[in-house]
Design an enzyme around this catalytic site. Structure first.
Site, PDB file in Angstrom:
ATOM      1  N   ASP A 471     -24.997  32.987 -19.387  1.00  0.00           N
ATOM      2  CA  ASP A 471     -24.878  33.339 -20.996  1.00  0.00           C
ATOM      3  C   ASP A 471     -26.025  32.971 -21.601  1.00  0.00           C
ATOM      4  O   ASP A 471     -27.169  32.588 -21.094  1.00  0.00           O
ATOM      5  CB  ASP A 471     -23.881  32.109 -21.412  1.00  0.00           C
ATOM      6  N   ASP A 777     -18.557  29.088 -20.776  1.00  0.00           N
ATOM      7  CA  ASP A 777     -18.150  28.114 -21.479  1.00  0.00           C
ATOM      8  C   ASP A 777     -16.701  28.143 -22.112  1.00  0.00           C
ATOM      9  O   ASP A 777     -16.082  27.408 -22.699  1.00  0.00           O
ATOM     10  CB  ASP A 777     -19.055  28.091 -22.628  1.00  0.00           C
ATOM     11  N   ASP A 781     -13.675  32.964 -19.872  1.00  0.00           N
ATOM     12  CA  ASP A 781     -14.528  33.028 -18.856  1.00  0.00           C
ATOM     13  C   ASP A 781     -13.989  32.375 -17.479  1.00  0.00           C
ATOM     14  O   ASP A 781     -14.612  32.594 -16.572  1.00  0.00           O
ATOM     15  CB  ASP A 781     -15.975  32.091 -19.071  1.00  0.00           C
TER      16      ASP A 781
END
Length: 1143
Positions: A471, A777, A781
């Protein structure tokens, strides 16, 4: 007008009366309440935490009973300033009175005033799951009043209050299962079959020695074996016990969850174990419900209760379904709840109390080493049987069986003990122990590097990672967002604010509403005006709300008199969130906030500073798009705020079903503002990315941001380089699998990626044979984290759902910590290889010398007690020394460790062969010619058994010294070779030697014990005192392994495994065909077939020289040499998340 409040010491003892004195300020006085008063109406004042019931007495007087505030304060207060009373209607008077009471009387705990509750835990239990019972009780607000809290202040958080609530309702903990006692580990260690045999040998040896020899010395051998067994058992038990304690500490760390609560009117994070009944908890998507409770307020709140109820369908929570169950997860929406039960008073607590953390998790590497240990053990057993048979035959051939004595029986027992000890030495118990030690050590050190390991196998797999999908926000950047640019009402502003334009009051109000209402965050203004406002929420929300505070917005004032109709929470697919609310005049408004370029597509006009709305022409649209691009190219995250007034018909049509299917209206929006949010790159990230790239790991950025923002940040981090590709999720998801396979090798950035895009990316990389680590997070996901070879959840920004789906939690959300995890993963594999090289050398020499000596002259030079000491050095101490070597930077200069890679590499075979050849040659030379070479005794062709008198005594003394020197030289060879094992492929074996203190301590301890054994153990260990020159000879013979290692490393090694050269006659054999299904899946293919196109119907592979490890030992051995005798099998490839299945 009367105000009645229950006294905590008893119902309806203390009443407060509002006495009007003309137009003067009213006072509160205690007066009796008319017992015949009847319910007139009920008022609930939003935002005050006060619910007031209005009664009418028999004499016609109005009596207001507020629920909220502090009973103790009301009891102690005899007067208070209240608004002047004129001729307001009762409802207005009640509302004003309630607000005043809410401001005047808090629920703080005051010294000397006991805090008592109007409800017990048993009464709360009766309410659980029964909406009718709750309704009879008066609803959620009445329960909150009974718990002495208000929605806006929650629990005050004073230590005395927390203690009182814990005493009354329990703590949010549950009793853990008793951990195993130390003696249980001792008992488990004693269950080892070889140790049981040795114990039997010790007993037999003691009996024979005490009955046939002098009791003063006859017990030595048996006691020596018993003592060695005790040492082995204690060391193994202590090691297992210590590892269990480490695992328990890590387990406790995993259970630490911080909850967003309101205490004392301020939002704060509270450890889940410190939660008490009465706490107001704020829930967002991905959160775990920390205790049973009741919904206070929620928007589109959907809960997954399958873990508690077994119902797979998510449950929507609202005023008619307010019950919240501990342990369940929030799937959508947000809201607040009041905690009504914690710990063992919840079903979740009772379930958790019956469970225990599984600390016996077996990793793939442990399974491979177990298989290897079993194979080596069987080889050792075969050699032990041969040695025992040879010794026994020699003994029987040279012994007069007609005069069989106790001494003869003792010799047979000694033969058996030697054979059993060979088995003990041959069975490498240290291999699984080494993995346990290195995993425990690595997990402990990873915690220091801010990485919490949830699954042991992730430690190993991380060393094989070939790709990292990271990310952006919080991982590559600092997650400290601030608004640095803003376009407001048609103009790009020079400052963060309204600057020189004069904005009408209505425009400012709309902007403040868009900022303060369409958010999950919160702003608290301290009473001390010199202190800054306290802003809470996600980093993006904090940035937006801080911007609003700078503009002059006052959070509570903006929310006052606003009634929320519906909320659409942030959607990672739509990239926006919205709210519909009614203002004080009853008008409904819709506000949106989201990704700038997406929101702009739905806008048809923009608001000017004077309140007028101008249409967005093509020229204006291009201008706005250029502004967004400029923000994005400056590595800024862009957000757009838009709104419109909606009709009553549109509001009425927004049924829950329609909202779920279509969401809020999106057309004809008016653009208010576009902002650019700066999130700086984390220090050290470019260097960490460069380390990964030099280590053969491809780093890809996967983000929901604008592609220009993503590329700018990726370039700054060193991820996006020349020749790389940046792609948007919408383009990737429409590609065919074949097109995705083709483009993925060059993809370095994926922008505007949805969770589904991320999951597809991971799946395709796995199918291409990559070992993929993925960061995440959010709740969405979870599928990608679960699918990946290693799921890395963020510890700060990550939701509980993401953490549950992950293998490792990065506690500081820092990409540099991920690189450290890679280093530790590689270190595990390297340390295991070091230990295997060391142990295999010891195994080979110990088995070789005893086998050859027993076959040639019927004597084993190393006794049972000596071999048990060697076993202790080799297994436990060796594992402790080599398995705890810290990682070094050179590990990142090598490519990833392939899962199909042999545990014993060609380099290791070279080193093992060189050391084994030297040690065997040296020890056998000493065994057969040591007396002459060392000048201890010259037989001059005589048979030792024919010696008598002084010659026999001298020979026995010389032989005792020789045996001791052989044992001593053998041990020192292992000590110095242990240092060699630190650097199997480096000439400089001393680099970083003093960095691992544990290794030094083990060496010093081993040398010290060896000196004590040789000099003082005597007959007990078949040793004797050695002169200093003989000590030097033993040490010199051992230290010679260092220069020998340098010479051995000069020999090159082939790339192919040595086994392929040993089985040279198989190179021309036909290849075996493995089928691949029509979709190209490699579930039934051999390792290495991934990434094949769907046109390939079958693939030819070289015939493997090994059967799968599930096959029996002798079957595998037969297959290795004569494969044609084994029926054809199709080997099913394991999931790519697991290591290679071939032993």
């Amino acid at each position: 007008m009367f105000v009645e409040h229950e006294n905590p010491d008893g119902p309806q003892v203390s009443q407060i009366a509002l006495v009007r004195q003309g137009s003067q300020t009213a006072t509160l006085q205690q007066v009796p309440l008319d017992p015949q008063s009847t319910l007139a109406r009920q008022e609930s004042v939003k935002g005050t935490g006060i619910s007031t019931t209005l009664y009418r007495t028999s004499s016609g007087k109005n009596v207001a009973r507020p629920f909220g505030g502090s009973p103790s304060m009301l009891k102690r207060t005899t007067s208070a300033k209240l608004p002047a009373i004129t001729q307001e209607p009762p409802s207005t008077l009640v509302r004003n009175l309630s607000r005043t009471l809410s401001r005047s009387f808090s629920n703080k705990v005051h010294p000397g005033v006991p805090l008592k509750f109007g409800i017990t835990q048993e009464e709360i239990k009766k309410l659980e799951g029964s909406f009718e019972e709750l309704k009879k009780r008066g609803g959620v607000r009445v329960v909150m009043h009974a718990l002495r809290i208000t929605a806006d202040r929650g629990v005050e958080g004073e230590p005395e209050e927390i203690k009182k609530r814990t005493e009354s309702f329990g703590s949010n903990t549950y009793p853990e299962k008793k951990r195993k006692r130390f003696w249980q580990y001792v008992w488990e260690a004693l269950q080892d079959e070889t140790l049981l045999i040795l114990i039997a040998c010790a007993i037999v040896s003691l009996v024979v020695g005490l009955t046939t020899e002098d009791p003063k010395s006859g017990w030595y051998d048996g006691a020596g074996i018993a003592f060695a067994v005790i040492c082995v058992v204690l060391v193994a038990s202590i090691s297992d016990w210590r590892q269990s304690l480490q695992f328990l500490e890590l387990t406790a760390e995993k259970r630490k969850i911080y909850i967003n609560c309101t205490r004392g009117g301020r939002r704060c994070k509270v450890l889940i174990f410190d939660l008490v009944v009465g706490d107001i908890v704020h829930l967002n998507v991905g959160d775990q419900i920390p205790g049973d409770g009741l919904l206070v307020e929620g928007q589109s709140l959907v809960i997954d209760e399958s873990s508690m109820t077994g119902e797979s369908d998510p449950m929507s929570k609202d005023d008619d379904h307010p019950f919240m169950l501990s342990g369940c997860k929030v799937l959508d929406g947000f809201g607040t709840m009041v905690v009504t039960a914690v710990g063992m008073n919840t079903e979740w607590g009772k379930v958790m109390a019956t469970l225990s953390e599984d600390t016996d998790e077996s990793t793939p590497l442990q399974e491979r080493l177990d298989s290897l240990a079993t194979t080596i053990g069987k080889i050792g057993l075969s050699i032990a049987v041969i040695v025992f048979v040879v010794l026994l035959i020699r003994f029987l051939a040279t012994t007069d069986l007609k005069h069989f004595t106790g001494e003869d029986g003792r010799k047979i027992v000694d033969f058996f003990a030697i054979a059993v000890t060979i088995v003990v030495v041959a069975v490498p118990e240290g291999l699984p122990l080494a993995v346990t030690l290195t995993l425990a050590y690595s997990m402990s050190k990873m915690m220091d590097d801010r990485a919490l390991v949830r699954h042991l196998q992730a430690c190993e797999t991380m060393g094989s990672a070939t790709a990292i999908c990271s990310d952006k926000t919080g991982t590559l950047t600092m997650n400290q967002m601030t608004v640095v640019n803003n376009w407001i009402c048609g103009k790009l502003r020079k400052t963060i604010g309204f600057d020189e334009d004069v904005f009408t009051e209505g425009v400012v109000e709309i902007i403040f509403q868009s900022i303060c209402l369409n958010t999950n965050g919160n702003v608290h203004f301290p009473t001390d005006e010199t202190l800054p406002a306290e802003v809470s929420g996600t980093p993006t929300e904090i940035a937006v709300l801080t911007w609003g505070v700078k503009l002059g917005a006052r959070f509570e004032e903006v929310k006052k008199d606003i009634k929320t109709v519906a909320v659409e929470t942030f959607n990672s697919t739509k990239k926006r969130m919205g709210i519909i609310f009614r203002t004080k005049d009853g008008k409904p408004w819709l506000h949106w906030k989201g990704a700038a370029e997406i929101m702009l597509e739905h806008c048809t006009g923009y608001m000017q500073a004077d309140g007028s709305v101008e249409p967005i022409t093509e020229q204006r649209m291009e201008e706005l798009q250029l502004i967004i691009s400029a923000f994005a190219n400056a590595a800024l995250r862009t957000l757009c705020f838009a709104f419109r007034e909606i009709t009553e018909a549109e509001v009425e049509s927004l049924t829950p079903e329609k909202l779920k299917a279509e969401g809020f209206p999106e057309s004809n929006l008016t653009c208010l503002a576009i902002i650019g949010i700066k999130d700086p790159c984390r220090p050290g990230v470019p260097e960490a990315v460069a380390k990964c790239q030099s280590a053969g790991i491809i780093v890809r950025m996967v983000t929901g941001d604008n592609i220009q923002t993503a590329v700018a940040i990726a370039t700054e981090c060193g991820i996006y380089q020349e020749g790389g590709t940046a792609i948007e999720g919408k383009d990737f998801r429409v590609m065919t699998p074949e097109e995705q396979y083709e483009v993925l090798p060059n993809v370095q950035v994926m922008a505007r990626a949805s969770p589904t895009d991320k999951h597809t990316l991971v799946k395709r990389l796995l199918e291409m044979g990559e070992i993929v680590a993925v960061t995440g997070d959010g709740t969405n996901d979870a599928p990608a984290l679960h699918e990946a070879s290693i799921g890395l959840a963020m510890g700060i920004a990550g939701t509980e759902v993401a953490k549950e789906a992950s293998d490792i939690i990065i506690l500081d959300d820092n990409f540099s910590s991920i690189v450290k995890v890679v280093m530790w993963g590689r270190s595990i594999y390297v340390n295991i290889q070091k230990f295997i090289q060391f142990q295999t050398t010891v195994n080979g020499v110990a088995l070789g010398i005893n086998f050859v000596a027993a076959i040639v002259d019927g004597h084993a030079p190393l006794t049972a007690v000596q071999l048990l000491w060697v076993n202790l050095i080799m297994d436990t101490l060796g594992a402790l020394a080599l398995a705890t070597e810290p990682p070094n930077a050179s590990l990142m200069d090598k490519p990833p460790v392939q899962k199909s890679e042999r545990l014993i590499s060609n380099i290791m075979w070279r080193n093992i062969s060189g050391q084994c050849a030297y040690q065997l040659a040296m020890l056998l030379t000493l065994h057969f010619q040591g007396l002459n070479i060392l000048g201890l005794y010259h037989l001059k062709g005589r048979n030792p058994e024919q010696l008598t008198g002084t010659d026999k005594e001298e020979y026995e003394k010389a032989h005792e010294i020789l045996v001791c020197m052989i044992f001593n030289a053998f041990v020192f060879c292992q000590i110095f070779n242990e240092v060699n094992a630190r650097k199997p492929d480096k000439f400089n074996i001393f680099k970083g030697f003093f960095n691992n203190r544990l290794f030094l301590y083990v060496l010093i301890f081993t040398v010290g014990i060896q000196i004590l054994i040789v000099e003082f153990a005597g007959v007990f260990t078949s040793t004797c005192h050695l002169r200093w020159d003989r000590w030097l000879i033993c040490v010199a013979l051992g230290i010679f392994s260092w220069p020998l290692a340098v010479v051995v490393k000069l020999f090159p090694v082939p790339e192919k495994p040595y086994v392929s050269y040993l089985l040279f006659w198989r190179k021309d054999e036909p290849q075996r065909l493995f089928s691949v299904n029509s979709e190209g899946d490699s579930e039934l293919t051999s390792p290495g077939l991934s990434g094949l196109s769907s046109d390939d119907s079958e693939v030819s592979l070289p015939l493997s020289p090994y059967m799968p490890r599930e096959a029996g030992f002798f079957t595998r051995l037969k297959y290795a040499f004569f494969p044609s005798t084994i029926p054809d099998v199709i080997v099913q490839q394991p999931r790519l998340k697991e290591p290679n299945a071939w032993a």
